[in-house]
Motif scaffolding. Structure first.
Motif, PDB file in Angstrom:
ATOM      1  N   ASP A  36      46.479  33.354  -9.725  1.00  0.00           N
ATOM      2  CA  ASP A  36      45.293  34.214  -9.714  1.00  0.00           C
ATOM      3  C   ASP A  36      44.254  33.719  -8.706  1.00  0.00           C
ATOM      4  OD1 ASP A  36      46.510  35.706 -11.690  1.00  0.00           O
ATOM      5  OD2 ASP A  36      45.292  34.853 -13.320  1.00  0.00           O
ATOM      6  N   LEU A  37      44.046  32.398  -8.637  1.00  0.00           N
ATOM      7  CA  LEU A  37      43.092  31.835  -7.680  1.00  0.00           C
ATOM      8  C   LEU A  37      43.532  32.110  -6.241  1.00  0.00           C
ATOM      9  CD1 LEU A  37      42.268  28.348  -9.231  1.00  0.00           C
ATOM     10  CD2 LEU A  37      40.711  30.272  -8.983  1.00  0.00           C
ATOM     11  N   CYS A  38      44.805  31.873  -5.959  1.00  0.00           N
ATOM     12  CA  CYS A  38      45.317  32.098  -4.606  1.00  0.00           C
ATOM     13  C   CYS A  38      45.184  33.560  -4.212  1.00  0.00           C
ATOM     14  CB  CYS A  38      46.771  31.650  -4.503  1.00  0.00           C
ATOM     15  SG  CYS A  38      46.962  29.868  -4.603  1.00  0.00           S
ATOM     16  N   HIS A  39      45.491  34.445  -5.122  1.00  0.00           N
ATOM     17  CA  HIS A  39      45.383  35.872  -4.849  1.00  0.00           C
ATOM     18  C   HIS A  39      43.924  36.258  -4.586  1.00  0.00           C
ATOM     19  CE1 HIS A  39      46.558  40.043  -4.889  1.00  0.00           C
ATOM     20  NE2 HIS A  39      45.577  40.295  -5.744  1.00  0.00           N
ATOM     21  N   ALA A  40      42.989  35.662  -5.340  1.00  0.00           N
ATOM     22  CA  ALA A  40      41.570  35.992  -5.206  1.00  0.00           C
ATOM     23  C   ALA A  40      41.007  35.582  -3.844  1.00  0.00           C
ATOM     24  CB  ALA A  40      40.769  35.328  -6.316  1.00  0.00           C
ATOM     25  N   VAL A  41      41.512  34.478  -3.285  1.00  0.00           N
ATOM     26  CA  VAL A  41      40.985  34.009  -2.000  1.00  0.00           C
ATOM     27  C   VAL A  41      41.838  34.442  -0.821  1.00  0.00           C
ATOM     28  CG1 VAL A  41      39.775  32.049  -3.021  1.00  0.00           C
ATOM     29  CG2 VAL A  41      42.091  31.735  -2.168  1.00  0.00           C
ATOM     30  N   GLY A  42      42.885  35.238  -1.086  1.00  0.00           N
ATOM     31  CA  GLY A  42      43.667  35.796   0.003  1.00  0.00           C
ATOM     32  C   GLY A  42      44.775  34.912   0.529  1.00  0.00           C
TER      33      GLY A  42
END
Length: 57
Positions: A36-42
């Motif tokens: 989720d974190l990786c997806h949020a920051v692209g």
């Protein structure tokens, strides 16, 4: 209804129940959080960092 009756009929606030004690995250929860974190920051395909122990001499 008297003033005293109206006053006693009011809801009295109470203290909320204590929060549950935190527990360690499962590996699945950790993986989902990282995703989720990786997806949020692209950066959806970023590798998780690994913890390395310093060499004890």
């Amino acid at each position: 209804m008297s003033t005293l009756d109206r006053l006693t009929a009011e809801a009295v606030p109470t203290r909320p129940a204590p929060a549950p004690k935190p527990c360690p995250w499962s590996q699945q929860q950790q993986d989902q959080h990282w995703h989720d974190l990786c997806h949020a920051v692209g950066t959806p395909n970023a590798k998780r960092p690994t913890h390395t122990q310093p060499n004890a001499a």
